[in-house]
Scaffold this motif. Structure first.
Motif, mmCIF file in Angstrom:
data_model
loop_
_atom_site.group_PDB
_atom_site.id
_atom_site.type_symbol
_atom_site.label_atom_id
_atom_site.label_comp_id
_atom_site.label_asym_id
_atom_site.label_seq_id
_atom_site.Cartn_x
_atom_site.Cartn_y
_atom_site.Cartn_z
ATOM 1 N N GLY A 168 0.788 -1.222 0.000
ATOM 2 C CA GLY A 168 0.000 0.000 0.000
ATOM 3 C C GLY A 168 0.823 1.276 0.000
ATOM 4 O O GLY A 168 0.263 2.367 -0.044
ATOM 5 N N LEU A 169 2.135 1.157 0.054
ATOM 6 C CA LEU A 169 2.996 2.341 0.088
ATOM 7 C C LEU A 169 3.876 2.466 -1.147
ATOM 8 O O LEU A 169 4.621 3.435 -1.275
ATOM 9 N N GLY A 170 3.838 1.484 -2.026
ATOM 10 C CA GLY A 170 4.667 1.515 -3.229
ATOM 11 C C GLY A 170 6.102 1.094 -3.007
ATOM 12 O O GLY A 170 6.923 1.198 -3.922
ATOM 13 N N LEU A 171 6.410 0.611 -1.827
ATOM 14 C CA LEU A 171 7.787 0.221 -1.530
ATOM 15 C C LEU A 171 8.247 -0.963 -2.371
ATOM 16 O O LEU A 171 9.438 -1.086 -2.673
ATOM 17 N N ASP A 172 7.312 -1.821 -2.755
ATOM 18 C CA ASP A 172 7.690 -2.970 -3.576
ATOM 19 C C ASP A 172 8.265 -2.512 -4.918
ATOM 20 O O ASP A 172 9.194 -3.123 -5.435
ATOM 21 N N ARG A 173 7.766 -1.405 -5.471
ATOM 22 C CA ARG A 173 8.327 -0.882 -6.726
ATOM 23 C C ARG A 173 9.773 -0.430 -6.535
ATOM 24 O O ARG A 173 10.629 -0.663 -7.385
ATOM 25 N N GLU A 217 9.465 -10.280 -5.870
ATOM 26 C CA GLU A 217 8.448 -10.719 -4.918
ATOM 27 C C GLU A 217 8.405 -12.235 -4.941
ATOM 28 O O GLU A 217 8.292 -12.844 -5.997
ATOM 29 N N VAL A 218 8.493 -12.842 -3.765
ATOM 30 C CA VAL A 218 8.467 -14.302 -3.679
ATOM 31 C C VAL A 218 7.275 -14.802 -2.869
ATOM 32 O O VAL A 218 7.094 -16.001 -2.716
ATOM 33 N N GLY A 219 6.470 -13.883 -2.356
ATOM 34 C CA GLY A 219 5.291 -14.300 -1.612
ATOM 35 C C GLY A 219 4.624 -13.131 -0.919
ATOM 36 O O GLY A 219 5.148 -12.014 -0.892
ATOM 37 N N ARG A 220 3.436 -13.423 -0.385
ATOM 38 C CA ARG A 220 2.660 -12.437 0.379
ATOM 39 C C ARG A 220 1.966 -13.144 1.527
ATOM 40 O O ARG A 220 1.495 -14.266 1.371
ATOM 41 N N TRP A 221 1.863 -12.426 2.616
ATOM 42 C CA TRP A 221 1.010 -12.858 3.710
ATOM 43 C C TRP A 221 -0.183 -11.931 3.693
ATOM 44 O O TRP A 221 -0.065 -10.759 4.084
ATOM 45 N N PRO A 222 -1.329 -12.415 3.212
ATOM 46 C CA PRO A 222 -2.499 -11.546 3.085
ATOM 47 C C PRO A 222 -2.945 -10.988 4.441
ATOM 48 O O PRO A 222 -3.028 -11.728 5.426
ATOM 49 N N LEU A 236 6.883 -10.365 0.632
ATOM 50 C CA LEU A 236 8.194 -10.966 0.857
ATOM 51 C C LEU A 236 9.011 -10.782 -0.418
ATOM 52 O O LEU A 236 8.584 -11.186 -1.497
ATOM 53 N N MET A 237 10.170 -10.153 -0.275
ATOM 54 C CA MET A 237 11.007 -9.867 -1.442
ATOM 55 C C MET A 237 12.403 -10.421 -1.218
ATOM 56 O O MET A 237 12.891 -10.494 -0.091
ATOM 57 N N TRP A 238 13.075 -10.766 -2.322
ATOM 58 C CA TRP A 238 14.289 -11.551 -2.291
ATOM 59 C C TRP A 238 15.278 -11.027 -3.326
ATOM 60 O O TRP A 238 14.893 -10.740 -4.456
#
Length: 174
Positions: free
Chosen positions: A132-137, A146-151, A166-168
């Protein structure tokens, strides 16, 4: 733009206070570093004190970034404390002071963390990101995948649950 980096500084009382102040400033500006604004130094110390003990007395390592003599960035190489994961580290409490953002300090901090990880012979670095903050970009631009998410793993407010991403970053070139 150039940051001066220090790995494993002596954790003096003054430095501990500057780390807490950075953490408070980042959180209160909306940063996703373990708290939700508004936050006080006393509240941050509930996590900062054991975190810094894991650095001073344990296997974790602290990377700090300075703009001249001012502490403006930090990341912690957190040991997973599991014998089957000695080849990787989790980067935690990754932060850049809000009034320095947009100057490339975050990317510089992460490039330095990657350089150190390779120097230490690590196979990978792992980060978790609040959705929700755009940090994944930001992390994707640096080569993380991205290797996974915990909903809905993170409850930032009543009725506002966010995924934890989860990022790797593979450091082995294979």
């Amino acid at each position: 733009m150039s940051l001066r980096f220090v790995l494993d500084p002596e954790l003096t009382p003054d430095l501990r206070e500057r780390i807490v102040a950075l953490w408070v400033d980042v959180t209160n500006a909306g940063g996703a570093v373990g708290f939700v604004a508004p936050i006080t130094a006393e509240q941050v110390r509930t996590i900062a004190d054991p975190t810094l003990a894991g650095i001073a007395d344990g296997p974790d390592r602290l990377l700090l970034g300075y703009d001249h003599d001012r502490l403006v960035a930090m990341a912690i190489f957190t040991d997973p404390r599991f014998h089957l994961k000695t080849h990787l580290r989790v980067l935690t409490r990754v932060m850049v002071h809000p009034d320095t953002q947009g100057r490339g300090f975050g990317a510089a901090l992460m490039r330095e963390a990657e350089r150190i990880g390779r120097h230490l012979g690590l196979a990978a670095l792992h980060v978790t990101v609040r959705d929700g903050l755009g940090l994944d970009r930001f992390y994707r631009r640096l080569g993380y995948q991205e290797v996974g998410r915990w909903p809905r793993a993170l409850r930032v407010a009543p009725g506002d649950d966010r995924d934890e991403i989860l990022m790797w970053l593979n450091l082995t070139n294979t």
